[in-house]
Design a protein around this motif. Sequence first.
Motif, PDB file in Angstrom:
ATOM      1  N   ALA A 170      16.697   5.946 -36.276  1.00 19.13           N
ATOM      2  CA  ALA A 170      15.842   5.876 -37.712  1.00 19.13           C
ATOM      3  C   ALA A 170      16.963   6.358 -39.210  1.00 19.13           C
ATOM      4  O   ALA A 170      17.476   6.155 -39.684  1.00 19.13           O
ATOM      5  CB  ALA A 170      15.205   6.692 -37.682  1.00 19.13           C
ATOM      6  N   ALA A 206      19.898   3.826 -40.070  1.00 21.48           N
ATOM      7  CA  ALA A 206      19.943   2.933 -40.801  1.00 21.48           C
ATOM      8  C   ALA A 206      19.434   3.341 -42.000  1.00 21.48           C
ATOM      9  O   ALA A 206      19.985   2.359 -42.799  1.00 21.48           O
ATOM     10  CB  ALA A 206      18.577   2.405 -40.159  1.00 21.48           C
ATOM     11  N   ALA A 207      18.857   4.417 -42.171  1.00 15.05           N
ATOM     12  CA  ALA A 207      18.557   5.267 -43.603  1.00 15.05           C
ATOM     13  C   ALA A 207      19.468   5.072 -44.433  1.00 15.05           C
ATOM     14  O   ALA A 207      20.194   4.444 -45.376  1.00 15.05           O
ATOM     15  CB  ALA A 207      17.418   6.231 -43.754  1.00 15.05           C
ATOM     16  N   THR A 234      16.526  -1.521 -33.769  1.00 17.05           N
ATOM     17  CA  THR A 234      16.352  -1.839 -34.820  1.00 17.05           C
ATOM     18  C   THR A 234      16.387  -3.270 -35.386  1.00 17.05           C
ATOM     19  O   THR A 234      17.304  -3.195 -34.992  1.00 17.05           O
ATOM     20  CB  THR A 234      16.258  -0.061 -35.445  1.00 17.05           C
ATOM     21  N   HIS A 247      16.286  -5.368 -39.399  1.00 19.98           N
ATOM     22  CA  HIS A 247      16.157  -5.239 -40.553  1.00 19.98           C
ATOM     23  C   HIS A 247      16.966  -6.102 -41.686  1.00 19.98           C
ATOM     24  O   HIS A 247      18.064  -6.599 -41.733  1.00 19.98           O
ATOM     25  CB  HIS A 247      17.187  -3.763 -41.611  1.00 19.98           C
ATOM     26  N   ASP A 285      11.084  -5.520 -40.847  1.00 21.16           N
ATOM     27  CA  ASP A 285      11.907  -4.711 -41.157  1.00 21.16           C
ATOM     28  C   ASP A 285      11.464  -3.055 -40.367  1.00 21.16           C
ATOM     29  O   ASP A 285      10.916  -2.915 -41.223  1.00 21.16           O
ATOM     30  CB  ASP A 285      12.371  -4.614 -42.386  1.00 21.16           C
ATOM     31  N   ASP A 286      12.651  -2.388 -39.783  1.00 21.68           N
ATOM     32  CA  ASP A 286      12.651  -1.035 -39.832  1.00 21.68           C
ATOM     33  C   ASP A 286      11.973  -0.035 -39.360  1.00 21.68           C
ATOM     34  O   ASP A 286      12.087   0.684 -38.779  1.00 21.68           O
ATOM     35  CB  ASP A 286      12.504  -0.188 -41.320  1.00 21.68           C
ATOM     36  N   ASP A 287      11.510  -1.235 -38.405  1.00 16.84           N
ATOM     37  CA  ASP A 287      10.702  -1.001 -36.825  1.00 16.84           C
ATOM     38  C   ASP A 287      11.774   0.031 -36.418  1.00 16.84           C
ATOM     39  O   ASP A 287      12.698  -0.293 -36.293  1.00 16.84           O
ATOM     40  CB  ASP A 287      10.090  -1.566 -36.559  1.00 16.84           C
ATOM     41  N   ARG A 328       6.487   2.211 -37.031  1.00 10.83           N
ATOM     42  CA  ARG A 328       6.778   1.715 -37.583  1.00 10.83           C
ATOM     43  C   ARG A 328       6.988   2.464 -38.653  1.00 10.83           C
ATOM     44  O   ARG A 328       6.723   3.522 -38.771  1.00 10.83           O
ATOM     45  CB  ARG A 328       5.795   1.042 -37.820  1.00 10.83           C
ATOM     46  N   ALA A 329       8.458   1.764 -39.673  1.00 11.66           N
ATOM     47  CA  ALA A 329       8.119   2.457 -41.090  1.00 11.66           C
ATOM     48  C   ALA A 329       6.873   2.807 -41.552  1.00 11.66           C
ATOM     49  O   ALA A 329       6.027   2.723 -41.237  1.00 11.66           O
ATOM     50  CB  ALA A 329       8.415   1.230 -41.674  1.00 11.66           C
TER      51      ALA A 329
END
Length: 600
Positions: free
Chosen positions: A148, A151-152, A173, A175, A209-211, A224-225
């Motif tokens: 996570a 990915a950020a 993940t 996106h 997206d972004d899970d 989950r985001a």
Amino acid sequence: MCGITAFRGPSAATRAHEALARLEYRGYDSAGIAARRSDGTAVHVRTLSGVAALVMGLERDPDATTAAIGHTRWATHGGVSERNAHPLEDCGGRLYVVHNGIIENADVLRERLRSAGHRLATDVDTEVVVHLLEEAVSVGLDLGRALADTAALMEGSWAVVVLDTRTGALAGTAHGSPLILADTGDGVYLASDVGAVAPFVSAFRVLEDDDVVDIDAEGTRWHRAGGSRRPRGLWPVPAISLLASSGRHTDHMGNEIDEQPIVARRVLDALSPGIRDGALWNRLGLPPLENVDRVAVLGCGTSLHAGRALAGVFARAGHLPTRALTASEAGHEVWEPRTLVVAMSQSGETADVLRALDGLPSGHATVLALTNNTASSLARRADAVIDCLAGPEIGVAATKTFVAQVLTGACVALSGLWSSPRADAATLEADFTALAGTPDALSGALHAWRDRAAELAGDLVTASGFLFLGRGAGLVYAAEGALKLKELSYRWAEPHAAGELKHGPLALVDAGTPVFVVDDGDPRLDVDIAEVQARAGRVIRVGERSLRVGGLELQLPRRGPSWGPLESVIPLQLFARELALRLERNVDKPRNLAKSVTVA
Ligand code: M6R
């Protein structure tokens, strides 16, 4: 495009490998697998020789593995080489990553990682992901958290799966690129396409997206985001009742071309009973056409061509304002309310199509997905979905899905138009009759052109370029013929509206220049043909509406159906394949292409 598979559970490498083989036709520049063995050691194999070749590299017992990730690559960043093949590893050989998509800020991240002392060994954007993960894990984050945080820092689109060979944990993940999760009871799959795991599971979940999901000895955890831990809902895996085409050819494409009359019959058997009473349209839950002011059909490549043929039905039979849009350019469109959008995509995963739908103003449009994959991202996103029933198409060059899309679209459009006051009743009746004759017309074209296409390919094997001309409803088939020829033979092929010839393309015509003309019965084509012949160009006319019976040439009614002379695509497909075979091209896997184009 690229394909991702992963499995955590018994015989992990074998399971990830099996699933990978089911995705290979989507991208085949290189393939690779990384796995954790039961004894805690890692195995990492990459090859340019196809997924089957990975077995040799998996050495020892591939069943003695507890977690594995696999990838088939369609190169975007970095050349085609084993070094650039996924999975990519971190400096310590502990973490391995597979990725679909594009990391747009890879250059900046790469510099940062280099200055921090990381050794980057490839030219691939993905490599930054594994080194960023290495940093995050080295400060004690668990794999899911590390992913996570990584990915950020990324910009672009991705489906990423990471394997920690020290612990046997997996994390994934997504996106802007598909990734699904499926539990088998004895293990968990991640994959970029449900087709990879369809025979092994009955349901799957889709990462939005972004899970982030992480899978380890304690189970599967969903993040989950926004903080929720609730897993996403289950989708059923559609029953795969249709088998891949088979027949006398050793390549899939040849068999897929031959199967087209059967596919046409299947589509018509399933859909044409719902035309005259409007039941097909109503079953899809589409708004009555009185509430639709315009139709926009969008797609890419061959699906766009099928969309153009379908647009012809709404326009010619329905008198509805209609446009066909190249999905990658749809961002520039001004959308009006009460638009019916028909999104065409055999794979249902084409990123340009999905992005075009993202650009629709909310509440403006109803989206109908016309696809060969009812479990796809497109199908999940649309308001209504129609399966074009082509069955698995393995050849990268679309053939039977094109015919299936045109006919499926025509059935749906006619069903909606049947009760529409603006539609032309005589055209509807003529189109309905023409539908029923399509399987025979396709068979007839196969029969008439099989040997002729082979002979022609022999004659034209040295030709460096080809023109494809058409008018009106025939133009889209000229465009499809040119696309097939270039993708299979790697020769230049230009489609043009025949009327445009004299405005420029005629300069290309020299003695012997091959010019295919798709004849939809427009008498003005005779003039266009004369212009080519006057320059000694070689005209090959296809789609003529005439039939030879007992030595007599019978002219068929000149006016074709609203979707145009569909059977004219057969000689063009046959010719493209024959020419490609003579040039020793791989007709199932043309260079630089992929079956499912998941980058925009
Ligand atoms: O999966 P899709 O139908 O959305 O794919 C669209 C194009 O990428 C595809 O039709 C491509 O042009 C084929 N290689 C054509 O043969």
